[in-house]
Design a protein around this motif. Structure first.
Motif, PDB file in Angstrom:
ATOM      1  N   ARG A   1       0.943  -1.302  -0.012  1.00  0.00           N
ATOM      2  CA  ARG A   1      -0.098  -0.103   0.077  1.00  0.00           C
ATOM      3  C   ARG A   1       1.028   1.348   0.040  1.00  0.00           C
TER       4      ARG A   1
ATOM      5  N   LYS B   1      -1.014   6.876   1.931  1.00  0.00           N
ATOM      6  CA  LYS B   1      -2.233   7.517   2.104  1.00  0.00           C
ATOM      7  C   LYS B   1      -3.668   6.604   2.086  1.00  0.00           C
TER       8      LYS B   1
ATOM      9  N   GLY C   1      -4.197   6.013  10.523  1.00  0.00           N
ATOM     10  CA  GLY C   1      -3.340   6.699  11.449  1.00  0.00           C
ATOM     11  C   GLY C   1      -2.337   5.811  12.075  1.00  0.00           C
TER      12      GLY C   1
ATOM     13  N   GLN D   1      -1.673   2.586  11.550  1.00  0.00           N
ATOM     14  CA  GLN D   1      -0.819   1.974  10.401  1.00  0.00           C
ATOM     15  C   GLN D   1       0.485   2.774   9.984  1.00  0.00           C
TER      16      GLN D   1
ATOM     17  N   TYR E   1     -12.949  -0.359   0.232  1.00  0.00           N
ATOM     18  CA  TYR E   1     -11.841   0.396  -0.590  1.00  0.00           C
ATOM     19  C   TYR E   1     -11.556  -0.772  -1.573  1.00  0.00           C
TER      20      TYR E   1
ATOM     21  N   ALA F   1      -8.986  -1.892  17.521  1.00  0.00           N
ATOM     22  CA  ALA F   1      -7.372  -1.890  16.920  1.00  0.00           C
ATOM     23  C   ALA F   1      -6.972  -0.718  15.926  1.00  0.00           C
ATOM     24  N   SER F   2      -5.740  -0.307  15.773  1.00  0.00           N
ATOM     25  CA  SER F   2      -5.661   0.447  14.837  1.00  0.00           C
ATOM     26  C   SER F   2      -5.773  -0.313  13.477  1.00  0.00           C
TER      27      SER F   2
ATOM     28  N   GLY G   1     -11.159   0.429  11.440  1.00  0.00           N
ATOM     29  CA  GLY G   1     -12.191   1.333  10.602  1.00  0.00           C
ATOM     30  C   GLY G   1     -12.841   2.286  11.563  1.00  0.00           C
ATOM     31  N   LYS G   2     -12.188   2.857  12.348  1.00  0.00           N
ATOM     32  CA  LYS G   2     -12.796   3.839  13.357  1.00  0.00           C
ATOM     33  C   LYS G   2     -13.039   5.136  12.476  1.00  0.00           C
TER      34      LYS G   2
ATOM     35  N   GLN H   1      -7.905  12.946  12.381  1.00  0.00           N
ATOM     36  CA  GLN H   1      -6.878  12.383  13.078  1.00  0.00           C
ATOM     37  C   GLN H   1      -5.467  13.156  12.731  1.00  0.00           C
TER      38      GLN H   1
ATOM     39  N   HIS I   1      -7.630   5.716  22.238  1.00  0.00           N
ATOM     40  CA  HIS I   1      -7.197   4.722  22.521  1.00  0.00           C
ATOM     41  C   HIS I   1      -6.866   4.660  24.028  1.00  0.00           C
TER      42      HIS I   1
END
Ligand code: ATP
Ligand code: ATP
Ligand code: MG
Ligand code: MG
Lengths: 273, 297, 413, 372, 372
Positions: D129, D132, D136, D138, E13, E37-38, E41-42, E82, E192
């Motif tokens: 990937r 973009k 955040g 990741q 996506y 978790a990071s 999908g938040k 974010q 978090h």
């Protein structure tokens, strides 16, 4: 992002496009007409009696292959040289501090405003002295002194977030690597659009080659076009349009090839901060 | 404040600029000074002796009754050009980047198309297309009951048509470059504004325009520079400066003086004056506009 | 080949052919092909001369510019075409050899060539205002009147067209009234050629005694009559040349006054019954038609080149070459004997009736007025500006011509 | 493996003095935590170490060598930028290995390091990937991976875990420590997370408005803060600090007073402190259900639940005080009784706001006072 | 003041399904915390609510109206992005008030709101700076200020405090709650930080890989987690979970077994759970100095100090277990004895990983079991 009702925008855009593309359609269509039809069937986009005779004639009468090749050599050389030197100079202006930097930059940029007609005579003398008349090198050389590329690419480099450069510097990447791996990819859209401009302008350059070139075998395409445009005998529009179409084909093709690429580079460089 | 590269790397900087500088020295600076030199002489390019006449060329220049007209034409032409080639492509780029989604690639390609075509071709085409008596535009207009005025012989109108011809050539390129600048504005910043219910035109003026101002300034300058360079061809092909100098401008006038009347010295003086005018503009730009421009660094 | 220097018109090594340059303005549509044919044929038959033809865009003015640049670089071609309007400018600014001098110096056997083959009034066209023979007339063109017979018939007019300018004005107005189309268009390029015919045929003179004199009563009257068609009755078109011709060929204009050189273009493009007739005269006055086209001048600088130049010229002026030249360009041949000769144009003229309009008015040919001195070109431009002023209707012919005449005379001092 | 010495280092932006005369030494192989309020100059300090920011005055030494004028590339440093500074045109994998490629490290080595980093930071599946297209957290992990693969002698981390969820943060933190144990790099680590600071740091440096407040071990910083700023800064909720007075073996807070243990009376008495600031952490306030001897009384204002425990806010003689507890059912307005853990009390000089120190008995018992 | 309903909402996506069939309702005026978790999908969820992201399928309602096709501007929303999304060319002040200016709010009102926001977020003195001259935390505060001044009905906050120091975070958190109490906006808040989640949230929604795991009050999420994912996700260190078995009133972990209280025996017995996962939070493990009746024994692995307490990691029959404590002096390798707080034990079904529930006695006492 939401797609709103954009119909009105689309209508407007299509209309604008129609206006700007009509002349081209017109040129292509005329190049396939006979002269009498060009006059009588002005609006017809598809010729009643389509003919290749215009193309046959221009290819018979002129070494168009050689001429196209010449034009390509000139435009490509000019483009490549200018793009490379512009990138180098812009890089120096953005990422280095050195004495006289601002003054030098200002002087270089000021030359954008010197009309070419003004330096034409002395340049002609120079080219004659080094024996490059009737030689495409003579067409190429004076075109190389052009500061617009430095200007555009410098602008683009200034919009790269500094932390990216810093990150690369921390990785112990040298100037060359930073330029090749970070800066260049990020200013790719600017470099490409500058390159396209250089190419197109050089491709279509007319005033200067007229002065320098003599033999038709050394001609560039715009000069070939001029061969068919005469005021006293009247212009044969059909022939002129056939040459015009030949003149357009390569830059158009190149653009169409690069277009996808440009769109990709534009959309993939969107992360900042 | 941020560190640039270490000081000892300065020679690299000079090295990078050197190739460009070399060509400039030979094909720009030397000819330039030669032109300055010529502007103090009376010469027609071939006479073996150049007659030194001091500032006479400059004096004549400021006394020339044609000059005000030529400058007025130049300014008019540039203003029209700026509207058509800075404002319009900006709006278009904005619309394509942030308003409509479908057909973006198509529009981009299509709008760019004319700018790859030579102006000689364009001029001939327009001469024919816009022939007010029997051109296609006139025939179409006739269906709508409109009569196209004989623009090539009408004061004022002739400048508009010349602007249209150069616009046809410049627009696409400007558009692509501005599109690059405009679409470089991070999507999230536009989103932030959209959430605030900022109307489109305000997003354009308050956010997109300032944030892409670096590109904008470039296009602004290039429009003036290229516009003046390009207009030469249509003037020459279509009007030869007529009617009664109504379409002449500084660049064409220099050409006419230098290469039609062979007033080489006078033309040189005119070039110098024109360049000084533009450089004054440039200085103003650097002084005032540049301050308001947003750069990432 | 970078760095390969161009030795074209400098000395040629022994045993090699002498290379000379021939500068012309003939675009592909306007005889360019014929130029190349002639040059190729010449090169094939000549043992010691090789000619390189170089096209100069933008007509004689363009050629003059290039010559200027070339001269500034200290070079020159061997043979150049010089437009009639540039006669004085050329002779004042460039170094050339009168052809007769070359003949006398190196080719005694050709001594009578020029005398024998050219009409004196034609030869005179290429004399400058000091009376020096600058070159040899090469292509001649005169203005003729093209008529759209269909349109004339439609307007109930004589389909053979007007004989006088007075008739022409009536014709024009009638066409406008009856058909709604334009009656007349007179060419408006960046020169004053056609307008000179109009004025001088009415008894005016562009120049007398080295001074501008066109603002005479006759001149003003003729110009005003023309202007009235444009501004008062609006039956005549005031537009740029290309567009005017285009409009005529499209059938939107009844009569077109322009050079015979446009013949091929008109003939090929027009889909109606088109004809060319001789230039009209003003009632009771003699026609005076300025010569268009060019003469050839020898600009070769050294003996070898000059010799080669003459050899080439002699070839160009042969009957066969002249005939080919006329066929290819639509110009009128300046040399005697060509029109009637079997190996000349005899059959061609029979087939191309339009050409007759031009060949039949050769006796009315006069030099194209060119103002003397360095300011001549600027004077020409002033005439163009005056034309725009008058035809826009803002200024009367009287005022504009008088003022322009004064300005030009002031400039010429 | 790198010792860093700050000697009178100052940094100005224009006229603003951002870093004010820093003097301290980071030992080779140490894990130093940089703490401080937002905007106090932490990132600036890191950037100076990295050579990205000019040092306005003073000297910076690395392994004894002055490096003010050494370019970043030559300092052998990795850094996680606060805003990531990922290369937008490169994929995740390319971002991570770019620095290695530049160093001409062998392909096999590069790919094994990449694999390890991707695994450690749970980036599997995202390798191709572009930044973009990442969330955040990741992005932050990519930035961290990029710094980690380099294995340079000095690792600068600017809030490297701030956008990660708690589980991942615990995991990453442990992995970082493991890396340190393997390669013994010097770590300089900016964080706002107290747990991170305490668990990762060998020492903690606290900055306030560009000035170094204290540099000490985490437990000293927490348990024996050198001054009020430090005391308040670390801990969440922070230490309660309020004006108090000592008179005749009694500690007086407002109108209430309780008898102090002898070791405190002697200590304070000897120093002749009449009025001072008393500090006590929320977890060292013992709440009681009813009034006892030596207990203070307050009025409950509100209770905040934190999950594992809660914060009970109450009014003590006009000061807002918070105590840790588990009883979330306390009603606002009710009285609350409590004693202070006298071994964990802190006394600060009224003028200098400096800690006056602790009686010996506290010292010895500081970790053992409460039985498990 | 805005009720939001998700009805079968999905988001892709390309081919990646990022949000998988969301169905839940956010009540008007509620403060909802979004946890996960990071990369779960938040942010995407927030962006869909804001109208910045197309909804691939399903419906989103606000106040009963379907808004899938309503543009962001018309939704009356503020958002903290974010990555801040500050306008780089505007000063801090202009950034904050730009939205207000556009709405043609009176000058006086604008400047008073600006003042309030600047004060609340301690941005005084930075008003005329451009974002690039700010520190990370300062930027974040500007973004927060910008969202707060607008006083819209719905406030979307994407990790709004992640770059702030602990003190400032406590302060800002409280201010946010105050704002909410004044304007009764609906808050949707991604964080978090467990303390933030617990103190700010009326309810907590936990996402896992785009799927809603649970939506409940913070205390229920913490104290009665619906499944293992939730149980592990919240709390730091998270809940200890390990395989256990029940047989004949005895709880068996590995080879050790202790007698269960009757209420558990009955509860588990009735459900016929033989093998299950047992959950116990670190603070509900009571460490003892010596072996007692009913105590388990483990071997200390290491101790992490957190300041206010420490985490004691030990091995229990091959499982790593962590307990909260204050004794940092425990030596690795030594035996450790402990009991479990039986009222705070969680039992999860072995197959479904779902919580099987609690005996009544736990329910009632859940907040009072331990005396203060
Ligand atoms: N443009 C995109 N193309 C493809 N995948 C994307 C794109 N944007 C986000 N994603 C993916 O969607 C998932 C959800 O992203 P989102 O930003 O909502 O995560 P998040 O829950 O906010 O995480 P974090 O706590 O790390 O910010 C992530 O796995 C991310 O990689
Ligand atoms: N380019 C600049 N010009 C002027 N002031 C600046 C500039 N960059 C940073 N500052 C100021 O310097 C101070 C220190 O910034 P720095 O980024 O080091 O803070 P920080 O401690 O990292 O804060 P945070 O925790 O918020 O990231 C801040 O007050 C900031 O506003
Ligand atoms: Mg920072
Ligand atoms: Mg997110």
């Amino acid at each position: 992002m939401r797609i709103e009702s954009n119909l009105k925008w689309h209508i407007l855009l299509i209309l604008a496009l129609f206006i700007s593309l009509m002349p081209i359609v017109f040129a292509v269509s005329t190049s396939f007409k006979e002269l009498s039809e060009a006059y009588s069937n002005v609006l017809g986009i598809i010729p009643d009696k389509p003919t290749l005779s215009n193309y046959l004639r221009i290819f018979q009468e002129l070494p168009l292959n050689k001429i196209t090749f010449n034009t390509l050599v000139v435009a490509a050389t000019v483009t490549i040289f200018k793009v490379i030197t512009s990138v180098m100079a812009a890089y120096a202006f953005v990422y280095f501090d050195f004495k006289g930097k601002n003054l030098l930059y200002f002087i270089l940029i000021s030359t954008i405003f010197i009309p070419f007609t003004m330096t034409m005579i002395p340049n002609y003398l120079i080219i004659s002295q080094i024996g490059l008349r009737n030689n495409i090198m003579g067409v190429i050389l004076p075109q190389l002194s052009d500061a617009t590329g430095i200007f555009l690419i410098r602008q683009a480099m200034r919009s790269i977030p500094m932390p990216l450069i810093e990150a690369a510097r921390l990785e112990a990447a040298g100037n060359f690597q930073i330029m090749a791996n970070i800066v260049l990819p990020l200013v790719k859209p600017a470099v490409i659009s500058t390159g396209i401009m250089f190419f197109i302008n050089s491709w279509n350059e007319y005033v200067w080659p007229v002065l320098i070139l003599k033999d038709t075998t050394n001609y560039t395409l715009p000069l070939a076009l001029q061969l068919f445009v005469s005021s006293e005998g009247g212009t044969d529009f059909c022939l002129a349009m056939a040459v015009s179409v030949v003149t357009m084909i390569i830059p158009l093709g190149l653009y169409l090839i690069f277009q996808k690429y440009i769109i990709n580079t534009f959309t993939s460089s969107g992360v900042k901060g | 404040m941020k560190k640039k590269f270490g000081n000892k790397d300065v020679w690299i900087a000079y090295g990078l600029i050197l190739p460009a500088l070399l060509v400039f020295a030979i094909f720009m600076f030397y000819p330039f000074f030669y032109t300055v030199y010529l502007s103090f002489f009376d010469w027609n390019m071939i006479k073996p002796v150049k007659e030194f006449i001091g500032l006479a060329n400059y004096k004549a220049l400021f006394a020339d009754p044609l000059m005000p007209l030529v400058i007025k034409n130049t300014v008019e032409y540039i203003l029209i050009l700026l509207v058509l080639n800075c404002v319009a492509p900006y709006v278009l780029a904005f619309v394509l980047s942030f308003v409509i989604k479908r057909g973006r690639g198509f529009y981009k390609g299509a709008f760019f198309l004319p700018s790859v075509i030579s102006l000689v071709v364009g001029s001939i085409l327009y001469l024919w297309v816009l022939n007010p008596v029997s051109g296609p535009a006139a025939i179409l207009a006739e269906f709508l009951g409109i009569n196209i005025p004989i623009w090539s012989k009408t004061q004022g109108l002739v400048i508009v048509v010349l602007s249209i011809i150069t616009t046809w050539k410049i627009f696409g390129y400007n558009f692509i470059v501005i599109f690059g600048g405009v679409s470089g504005v991070p999507q999230e910043i536009i989103e932030a504004a959209k959430i605030d219910n900022v109307p489109l035109y305000k997003i354009f003026f308050d956010i997109v325009l300032p944030m892409s101002s670096a590109t904008g300034v470039y296009i602004f300058i290039m429009t003036i520079v290229q516009g003046l360079q390009y207009v030469f061809t249509p003037v020459k092909v279509v009007t030869q400066g007529g009617p009664d100098n109504a379409s002449s401008n500084i660049i064409y006038n220099i050409y006419q003086e230098g290469f039609v009347f062979y007033h080489t010295g006078y033309a040189s003086a005119m070039s110098i004056v024109a360049m000084v005018l533009f450089i004054v503009l440039l200085v103003i730009e650097f002084r005032y506009v540049e301050k308001g421009i947003y750069y990432e660094n | 080949g970078c760095g390969k220097s161009d030795t074209g018109n400098e000395q040629a090594g022994q045993g090699e052919k002498v290379k000379i340059e021939y500068w012309h303005v003939n675009a592909e549509t306007q005889g360019g092909k014929t130029v190349q044919e002639l040059v190729d044929n010449f090169n094939a038959q000549s043992k010691d001369v090789e000619v390189v033809a170089r096209y100069n865009p933008d007509m004689y003015k363009g050629l003059m510019q290039n010559l200027q640049a070339e001269a500034a670089a200290g070079k020159s071609p061997a043979v150049v075409q010089v437009g009639w309007a540039f006669l004085d400018y050329f002779s004042n600014n460039f170094s050339y050899v009168p052809p007769q001098k070359v003949v006398d110096d190196y080719f005694p056997q050709d001594k009578a060539f020029l005398q024998d083959n050219f009409l004196p009034n034609v030869m005179d066209l290429a004399k400058n205002n000091k009376g020096e023979q600058v070159g040899i007339p090469y292509s001649l063109s005169t203005p003729v009147l093209y008529i759209n017979k269909d349109l004339l018939r439609q307007a109930g007019l004589d389909e053979n067209g007007p004989k006088t300018w007075e008739d022409l004005i009536k014709f024009s107005d009638t066409i406008k009234e009856k058909t709604g189309k334009y009656g007349f268009y007179m060419q408006e390029p960046a020169d004053n050629w056609a307008q000179q015919a109009l004025l001088e045929s009415n008894g005016a003179r562009m120049i007398s005694d080295g001074k501008a004199s066109f603002a005479s009563e006759d001149g003003i009257k003729a110009y005003q009559a023309y202007a009235d068609m444009v501004t008062k009755t609006k039956s005549a078109l005031h537009i740029s040349w290309d567009q005017g011709v285009q409009s005529f060929v499209n059938g939107d204009v009844g009569m077109l006054y322009t050079t015979i050189a446009q013949r091929a273009n008109v003939q090929k493009g027009a889909k109606f019954d088109v004809a060319a007739i001789s230039s009209p005269a003003w009632a009771g006055k003699p026609k005076r038609l300025p010569a268009g086209g060019c003469f050839l001048a020898i600009t070769a600088q050294d003996e070898k080149q000059q010799k080669a130049a003459w050899e080439f010229l002699k070839y160009l002026y042969s009957v066969e070459s002249m005939a080919a030249w006329t066929k290819g360009t639509g110009y009128v041949p300046p040399r005697k004997d060509v029109a009637d000769a079997e190996n000349g144009l005899k059959s061609f003229l029979e087939e191309n009736q339009m050409m007759k309009a031009a060949t039949s008015q050769m006796d009315s040919v006069v030099p194209w007025a060119s103002f003397p001195g360095d300011a001549g070109l600027q004077a020409e431009q002033m005439l163009l500006d005056a034309r725009d002023k008058i035809l826009s209707g803002d200024v009367s012919a009287h005022d504009a011509l008088t003022q322009t005449q004064n300005q030009i005379n002031a400039l010429l001092k | 493996m790198k010792e860093i010495v700050f000697e009178n280092v100052c940094k100005k932006y224009g006229k603003n003095l951002i870093i004010d005369n820093l003097n301290f030494t980071i030992k080779s192989g140490e894990r130093l935590i940089l703490l401080g309020a937002s905007g106090c100059g932490k990132s600036t300090t890191l950037r100076m170490i990295a050579g990205l920011e000019d040092i306005t005055s003073g000297n910076l030494y690395m392994n004894g060598k002055r490096v003010n004028d050494i370019s970043s590339g030559k300092r052998n440093i990795s850094m996680v930028f606060q805003n990531y500074a990922l290369y937008p045109h490169m994929t995740v994998a390319d971002n991570i290995i770019y620095g290695l490629k530049v160093q001409n490290i062998a392909k096999a080595e590069i790919s094994s390091r990449l694999k390890a980093a991707v695994e450690m930071l749970e980036l599997g599946g995202l390798e191709n990937r572009k930044p973009k297209d990442l969330s955040g957290g990741q992005r932050q992990r990519v930035a961290l991976a990029r710094a980690v693969v380099k294995r340079s002698e000095l690792l600068l981390l600017d809030e490297p875990l701030s956008n990660l969820d708690a589980q991942l943060r615990v995991h990453a933190r442990k992995e970082l420590v493991k890396i340190h144990q393997t390669y013994k790099q010097t770590f300089i680590y900016v964080t706002h997370d107290q747990v991170e600071a305490m668990t990762i740091g060998d020492r903690v440096a606290i900055l306030d408005k560009g000035r170094l407040q204290v540099i000490d071990t985490p437990s000293n910083v927490y348990n024996k803060p050198a001054n009020i700023f430090t005391a308040k800064f670390i801990g969440s909720p922070g230490m309660n600090i309020f004006a108090a007075a000592y008179a005749d073996h009694f500690l007086k807070i407002g109108k209430q007073s309780v008898k102090l243990p002898e070791f405190w009376s002697a200590y304070i008495g000897k120093r002749n402190c009449r009025e001072f600031y008393l500090g006590i952490r929320p977890e060292h306030i013992f709440l009681q259900n009813e009034k006892r001897k030596n207990s203070f009384v307050g009025v409950v204002k509100y209770v905040e639940e934190y999950g594992s425990h809660c914060g009970i806010y109450f009014d003590l003689e006009g000061h807002e005080v918070v105590a840790s507890g588990t009883n979330t059912a306390l009603k606002p307005g009710t009285n609350i009784y409590f004693t202070l853990d006298s071994a964990r009390m802190h006394v600060f000089d009224k003028e200098s706001k400096k800690n006056i120190g602790y009686p010996e008995v506290c010292y010895d018992n500081v970790y053992q006072y409460q039985s498990v």
